[in-house]
Design an enzyme around this catalytic site. Structure first.
Site, mmCIF file in Angstrom:
data_model
loop_
_atom_site.group_PDB
_atom_site.id
_atom_site.type_symbol
_atom_site.label_atom_id
_atom_site.label_comp_id
_atom_site.label_asym_id
_atom_site.label_seq_id
_atom_site.Cartn_x
_atom_site.Cartn_y
_atom_site.Cartn_z
ATOM 1 N N ASP A 1 84.989 28.715 67.536
ATOM 2 C CA ASP A 1 83.694 29.397 67.524
ATOM 3 C C ASP A 1 82.648 28.504 68.224
ATOM 4 O O ASP A 1 82.536 27.319 67.902
ATOM 5 C CB ASP A 1 83.315 29.614 66.042
ATOM 6 C CG ASP A 1 82.139 30.548 65.854
ATOM 7 O OD1 ASP A 1 81.880 31.373 66.747
ATOM 8 O OD2 ASP A 1 81.488 30.455 64.780
ATOM 9 N N HIS B 1 71.899 34.030 63.872
ATOM 10 C CA HIS B 1 72.701 33.259 62.922
ATOM 11 C C HIS B 1 71.912 32.904 61.661
ATOM 12 O O HIS B 1 70.690 32.834 61.700
ATOM 13 C CB HIS B 1 73.203 31.969 63.577
ATOM 14 C CG HIS B 1 74.213 32.232 64.652
ATOM 15 N ND1 HIS B 1 73.901 32.210 65.983
ATOM 16 C CD2 HIS B 1 75.526 32.544 64.577
ATOM 17 C CE1 HIS B 1 74.986 32.492 66.689
ATOM 18 N NE2 HIS B 1 75.988 32.700 65.863
HETATM 19 P P1 13P Z 1 76.168 34.678 60.460
HETATM 20 O O1 13P Z 1 75.358 33.443 60.299
HETATM 21 O O2 13P Z 1 75.315 35.889 60.543
HETATM 22 O O3 13P Z 1 77.244 34.812 59.434
HETATM 23 O O4 13P Z 1 76.913 34.579 61.900
HETATM 24 C C1 13P Z 1 78.108 33.865 62.034
HETATM 25 C C2 13P Z 1 78.518 33.680 63.443
HETATM 26 O O5 13P Z 1 78.019 34.297 64.366
HETATM 27 C C3 13P Z 1 79.589 32.723 63.723
HETATM 28 O O6 13P Z 1 79.800 32.550 65.089
HETATM 29 O O1 G3H Z 2 77.681 30.550 64.350
HETATM 30 C C1 G3H Z 2 77.811 29.570 63.648
HETATM 31 C C2 G3H Z 2 78.735 29.566 62.512
HETATM 32 O O2 G3H Z 2 78.120 30.144 61.389
HETATM 33 C C3 G3H Z 2 79.249 28.191 62.259
HETATM 34 O O3 G3H Z 2 78.269 27.386 61.720
HETATM 35 O O4 G3H Z 2 78.291 25.321 63.106
HETATM 36 O O5 G3H Z 2 77.413 25.315 60.742
HETATM 37 O O6 G3H Z 2 79.866 25.523 61.183
HETATM 38 P P1 G3H Z 2 78.452 25.788 61.689
HETATM 39 ZN ZN ZN Z 3 78.033 32.748 66.263
#
Ligand code: 13P
Ligand code: G3H
Ligand code: ZN
Length: 325
Positions: free
Chosen positions: A95, A191
């Site tokens: 991700d 996010h």
């Molecule tokens: P949320 O913070 O809305 O759960 O989004 C998660 C996300 O986009 C991870 O890539």
């Molecule tokens: O989009 C972001 C995800 O929620 C992951 O968050 O980078 O804090 O693990 P993080």
């Molecule tokens: Zn994201």
């Protein structure tokens, strides 16, 4: 010597997305950082017969150790084989990859899918970085997600305080130029747990379905991804606040809007924050009601059970991915 995701038992997102597009649903992409989250995601998706994308962020790799996380993913595949309901397709996905090197490291170590997030870069730089990752990934049949447009939240650490909606005029060229397999777009999600500044009683602004429609017209049948798609479930916000937390004005994307998006070309919906809220709410409640409890299994276990319920409900009523396998 690169590890093949196929040997580990993962699948890439190609077939998942083709089926989702045809069936009018989206594949859930849930983030995990620890064992309980992973167990809950797998249990929920196996029980509800939903394909799933296990997401690992750079932060998750730093927190839990990249080698351990990858083997936890592999462990989940093995665990699934022992479950009476039988396995469902699972992709292991990076991700928000922020560099070619990070994407390569994930591809070489058994990820079946990666995101290269060059959305904060000028258009041509984003396109050339994305193309470089695609050229490497496709040699190993690993799928790649790119992004156009900027969401507020994690990505604004890199650049903007506010989101910039995706410009539909750019998507066709970007997809052609880079060869990406899916595209994350910005249509009003963001996010985290504080997605909109609204006063109590006010409703949140709707997602920009007009932008989504224009994108679909330019690249018909191409898989679209929505990040920042937690609904910031208010029952858990209330529980957090009731048991000593302080999360004022936390709001997310209404579930009906996400269901509508999932029926369109949106094939992947990313949800992390809702899982965080569930864990926090349950643990707070237990700490408050049973202050003498000190066995982590007694609070992480119930948090895991509640997570299973929440993910099943998402698959059934939001993503529409339940019962597809
Ligand atoms: P949320 O913070 O809305 O759960 O989004 C998660 C996300 O986009 C991870 O890539
Ligand atoms: O989009 C972001 C995800 O929620 C992951 O968050 O980078 O804090 O693990 P993080
Ligand atoms: Zn994201």
């Amino acid at each position: 010597m690169p590890v093949s995701y196929k040997e580990l038992g993962f699948v890439n997102t190609k077939e998942m997305f083709a089926k989702a597009m045809q069936g009018g649903y989206a594949v859930p992409a849930y983030n995990f950082n620890n064992m309980e989250q992973l167990q809950a995601i797998i249990t929920a998706c196996v029980r509800s017969r939903s394909p799933v994308i296990l997401q690992v962020s750079k932060g998750a790799r730093d927190y839990a150790n990249s080698t351990l996380l990858r083997w936890m993913g592999k462990g989940a595949i093995e665990m699934m084989k022992e479950m009476k309901e039988g396995p469902v397709p699972v992709a292991l996905h990076l991700d928000h990859g922020d560099s070619f090197e990070l994407c390569k490291s994930c591809i070489d170590s058994g990820f079946s899918s990666v995101m290269i997030d060059g959305s904060h870069l000028p258009y041509e730089e984003n396109a050339s970085l994305t193309k470089k990752v695609v050229e490497y990934a496709h040699q190993y049949d690993v799928t790649v997600e790119g992004e156009l447009g900027v969401l507020a939240g994690i990505e604004d650490e890199v650049q903007a305080e506010h989101s910039h909606y995706t410009d539909p005029a750019q998507v066709e060229d970007f997809v052609k130029k880079t060869g990406v397999d899916s595209l994350a777009i910005s249509i009003g999600t963001s996010h985290g747990a504080y997605k909109f500044k609204v006063k109590p009683g006010e409703s949140v602004p709707p997602l920009r379905f007009d932008i989504l429609e224009q994108v679909e017209k330019r690249i018909p049948g191409f898989p679209i991804v929505l990040h920042g798609a937690s609904s910031v479930l208010q029952d858990y916000i209330k529980m957090i606040n009731q048991y000593g937390g302080k999360m004022d004005n936390a709001v997310g994307i209404p579930e009906e809007q996400l269901r509508k998006a999932a029926k369109s070309a949106v094939c992947k919906i990313n949800i992390d924050s809702d899982g965080r809220l569930v864990m926090t709410a349950i643990i707070r409640k237990i700490f408050s009601e049973k202050p003498s409890e000190f066995d982590p299994r007694k609070y992480l276990g119930p948090a895991r059970e509640e997570l299973v319920k929440m993910y099943i409900s998402k698959n059934e009523t939001v993503l529409g991915s339940a019962g597809r396998y």
